[in-house]
Design a protein around this motif. Structure first.
Motif, PDB file in Angstrom:
ATOM      1  N   PHE A 194     -19.620  16.530   4.850  1.00 56.13           N
ATOM      2  CA  PHE A 194     -19.331  15.585   6.123  1.00 56.13           C
ATOM      3  C   PHE A 194     -20.366  14.685   6.636  1.00 56.13           C
ATOM      4  CE2 PHE A 194     -21.624  19.460   7.689  1.00 56.13           C
ATOM      5  CZ  PHE A 194     -22.457  19.088   8.798  1.00 56.13           C
ATOM      6  N   SER A 195     -19.998  13.761   7.608  1.00 57.57           N
ATOM      7  CA  SER A 195     -20.947  12.844   7.982  1.00 57.57           C
ATOM      8  C   SER A 195     -21.831  13.237   9.156  1.00 57.57           C
ATOM      9  CB  SER A 195     -20.014  11.769   8.637  1.00 57.57           C
ATOM     10  OG  SER A 195     -20.938  10.597   9.007  1.00 57.57           O
ATOM     11  N   LEU A 196     -23.228  13.108   8.670  1.00 56.38           N
ATOM     12  CA  LEU A 196     -24.047  13.382   9.594  1.00 56.38           C
ATOM     13  C   LEU A 196     -24.298  12.210  11.030  1.00 56.38           C
ATOM     14  CD1 LEU A 196     -27.419  14.447   7.608  1.00 56.38           C
ATOM     15  CD2 LEU A 196     -26.286  15.785   9.432  1.00 56.38           C
ATOM     16  N   ARG A 197     -23.597  11.063  10.468  1.00 58.41           N
ATOM     17  CA  ARG A 197     -23.797  10.016  11.700  1.00 58.41           C
ATOM     18  C   ARG A 197     -22.807  10.353  12.631  1.00 58.41           C
ATOM     19  NH1 ARG A 197     -24.910   5.245   7.296  1.00 58.41           N
ATOM     20  NH2 ARG A 197     -27.276   5.554   6.851  1.00 58.41           N
ATOM     21  N   ARG A 198     -21.513  10.489  12.168  1.00 60.72           N
ATOM     22  CA  ARG A 198     -20.505  10.965  13.014  1.00 60.72           C
ATOM     23  C   ARG A 198     -20.575  12.149  14.032  1.00 60.72           C
ATOM     24  NH1 ARG A 198     -15.527   9.599  13.844  1.00 60.72           N
ATOM     25  NH2 ARG A 198     -15.008  11.600  14.522  1.00 60.72           N
ATOM     26  N   LEU A 200     -23.815  13.210  14.753  1.00 62.54           N
ATOM     27  CA  LEU A 200     -24.694  12.831  16.088  1.00 62.54           C
ATOM     28  C   LEU A 200     -23.971  11.981  17.042  1.00 62.54           C
ATOM     29  CD1 LEU A 200     -28.212  12.726  13.903  1.00 62.54           C
ATOM     30  CD2 LEU A 200     -27.430  14.363  15.580  1.00 62.54           C
ATOM     31  N   GLN A 201     -23.460  11.141  16.588  1.00 65.54           N
ATOM     32  CA  GLN A 201     -23.145   9.800  17.383  1.00 65.54           C
ATOM     33  C   GLN A 201     -21.819   9.761  18.074  1.00 65.54           C
ATOM     34  OE1 GLN A 201     -23.834   6.304  14.993  1.00 65.54           O
ATOM     35  NE2 GLN A 201     -25.843   6.966  14.402  1.00 65.54           N
ATOM     36  N   ALA A 202     -20.913  10.637  17.455  1.00 68.75           N
ATOM     37  CA  ALA A 202     -19.286  10.551  17.941  1.00 68.75           C
ATOM     38  C   ALA A 202     -18.782  11.824  18.200  1.00 68.75           C
ATOM     39  CB  ALA A 202     -18.678   9.727  16.818  1.00 68.75           C
ATOM     40  N   ASN A 203     -18.945  13.098  17.410  1.00 68.35           N
ATOM     41  CA  ASN A 203     -18.413  14.120  17.722  1.00 68.35           C
ATOM     42  C   ASN A 203     -19.133  15.183  17.326  1.00 68.35           C
ATOM     43  OD1 ASN A 203     -16.211  16.157  17.526  1.00 68.35           O
ATOM     44  ND2 ASN A 203     -15.451  15.545  15.594  1.00 68.35           N
ATOM     45  N   VAL A 204     -19.602  15.984  18.336  1.00 65.32           N
ATOM     46  CA  VAL A 204     -20.317  17.260  18.501  1.00 65.32           C
ATOM     47  C   VAL A 204     -19.834  18.355  17.682  1.00 65.32           C
ATOM     48  CG1 VAL A 204     -19.698  18.523  20.643  1.00 65.32           C
ATOM     49  CG2 VAL A 204     -21.995  18.528  20.001  1.00 65.32           C
ATOM     50  N   TRP A 205     -18.497  18.210  17.354  1.00 63.73           N
ATOM     51  CA  TRP A 205     -17.977  19.401  16.518  1.00 63.73           C
ATOM     52  C   TRP A 205     -17.424  18.793  14.945  1.00 63.73           C
ATOM     53  CZ3 TRP A 205     -17.566  23.956  18.766  1.00 63.73           C
ATOM     54  CH2 TRP A 205     -17.533  23.989  20.132  1.00 63.73           C
ATOM     55  N   GLU A 206     -18.253  17.800  14.681  1.00 62.70           N
ATOM     56  CA  GLU A 206     -17.838  17.208  13.266  1.00 62.70           C
ATOM     57  C   GLU A 206     -18.055  18.320  12.347  1.00 62.70           C
ATOM     58  OE1 GLU A 206     -16.383  14.093  10.886  1.00 62.70           O
ATOM     59  OE2 GLU A 206     -16.646  14.449  13.402  1.00 62.70           O
ATOM     60  N   SER A 207     -19.323  19.167  12.596  1.00 60.99           N
ATOM     61  CA  SER A 207     -19.526  19.980  11.247  1.00 60.99           C
ATOM     62  C   SER A 207     -18.489  21.105  11.246  1.00 60.99           C
ATOM     63  CB  SER A 207     -20.893  20.686  11.519  1.00 60.99           C
ATOM     64  OG  SER A 207     -20.836  21.288  12.864  1.00 60.99           O
ATOM     65  N   GLU A 208     -17.808  21.694  12.268  1.00 61.24           N
ATOM     66  CA  GLU A 208     -16.601  22.516  12.212  1.00 61.24           C
ATOM     67  C   GLU A 208     -15.287  21.760  11.695  1.00 61.24           C
ATOM     68  OE1 GLU A 208     -19.895  24.095  14.103  1.00 61.24           O
ATOM     69  OE2 GLU A 208     -18.794  22.345  15.135  1.00 61.24           O
TER      70      GLU A 208
END
Length: 339
Positions: A194-198, A200-208
């Motif tokens: 997954f995108s680290l930038r997204r 940190l910058q867009a979606n705190v739930w990106e890693s889920e």
């Protein structure tokens, strides 16, 4: 060439990793007493930088050492344990205590990796079996705060709940993509990116469950396998097949943004993967170290007697610990692509 470091005589090195991103033979190590050492083989210098204690780590159990790209921080963790620490190498101060809980931690490599975000050095690390977070290693500030959902028996599955055990992490060269080699029940290894930038910058739930999450492959009974980035978005992963009992020696090349398998080639054994330009370096027990052409899949060189403990990508050198303070550096000499 073997070189004795007199001040290392009698010292047992428990973990070792390259230090810094400059082309000099500088290494970071932790000894059996928890001492943090910088070993510079270009000028023969040994520097004591600090220490980690038995109150935070099981020093007799396998340790993993991670150094930040900027050279300022180090993380020391028990590979199959619950805890770890972050140390500021300039001051020797402990800046963070890491804890990922005790739910099946013994079968997962501790999830931890430093990366750069703009001018900042940040740390991604597991804070539970199914949760990753990003923190500032200088202060311990949490940069991904969120109320994590719990899923009780008989209850509907809550939004953002991730039923996944985080394991070893691999970062893309520019720090844009994170790969997690974890698993799900029963157990099946699931390689995710997954995108680290997204995150940190867009979606705190990106890693889920963010839109950039891709499942690169699933394999019964296999996770925390050999892998490394061989391009900004291309990940090299060992093993062809879908079951741990029948995996074939091979390299699979995945695009971490699209999730697609680009191509594969047979041959490389299961071992430590590293990249040097157009070459894949594989160090494996009973095989030694081999060099593979990433474009053609050809094996270009093999040294059956070389089994190093670390590779320094900037200095382009392997390091082998021979015992009683003797270290051996090895480099790639005369390896060229045929024709």
């Amino acid at each position: 060439m073997p070189a004795a470091t007199p001040t290392l005589a009698g010292t047992v090195l428990r973990a070792l990793t390259p230090s810094g991103d400059q082309p000099r033979s500088s290494w970071l190590a932790v000894d059996a007493r928890g001492g943090l050492l910088r070993i510079d083989l270009d000028d023969g210098a040994l520097t004591h930088l600090g220490s980690v204690g038995a109150e935070d780590l099981q020093l007799s159990e396998p340790l993993a050492l991670h150094a930040s790209p900027c050279g300022r921080f180090a993380a020391v963790v028990n590979v199959s344990g619950q805890k770890g620490v972050v140390v500021d190498l300039k001051s020797g101060a402990l800046t963070m205590r890491l804890d990922r809980g005790t739910y099946n931690e013994e079968v997962c490599a501790f999830s931890v990796a430093f990366f750069r975000s703009g001018a900042r050095t940040l740390l991604v690390h597991a804070t539970d079996w199914n949760r990753l977070d990003v923190s500032d290693p200088a202060t311990g500030e949490l940069l991904t705060p969120r109320d994590f959902p719990r899923w009780g028996t008989g209850e509907p599955r809550p939004a953002h709940y991730l039923d996944y055990f985080h394991c070893g992490l691999t970062l893309s060269p520019e720090g844009a993509w994170l790969v997690d080699d974890g698993w799900v029940w029963h157990p099946v290894g699931v390689l995710r990116s997954f995108s680290l930038r997204r995150w940190l910058q867009a979606n705190v739930w990106e890693s889920e469950d963010g839109p950039s999450v891709k499942e690169l492959r699933a394999c019964d009974g296999h996770w925390d396998g050999p892998r490394c980035f061989v391009g900004d978005r291309t990940l090299a992963v060992w093993g062809f097949g879908g079951d741990a009992s029948y995996l074939v020696d091979a390299v699979m090349l995945h695009d971490v943004e699209s999730g697609k398998l680009l191509r594969w080639f047979p041959g490389p054994p299961r071992g430590e993967f590293n990249r040097d330009g157009d070459f894949l370096l594989v160090s494996a027990k009973d095989h030694g170290t081999s060099v593979w052409d990433l474009e053609t899949g050809e094996r270009l060189h093999q040294d059956p007697d070389l089994l190093p403990v670390a590779w320094h990508p900037a200095a382009r050198r392997f390091l082998t610990v021979l015992g009683d303070g003797v270290l051996r550096e090895s480099g790639l000499g005369g390896v060229v692509r045929p024709g």
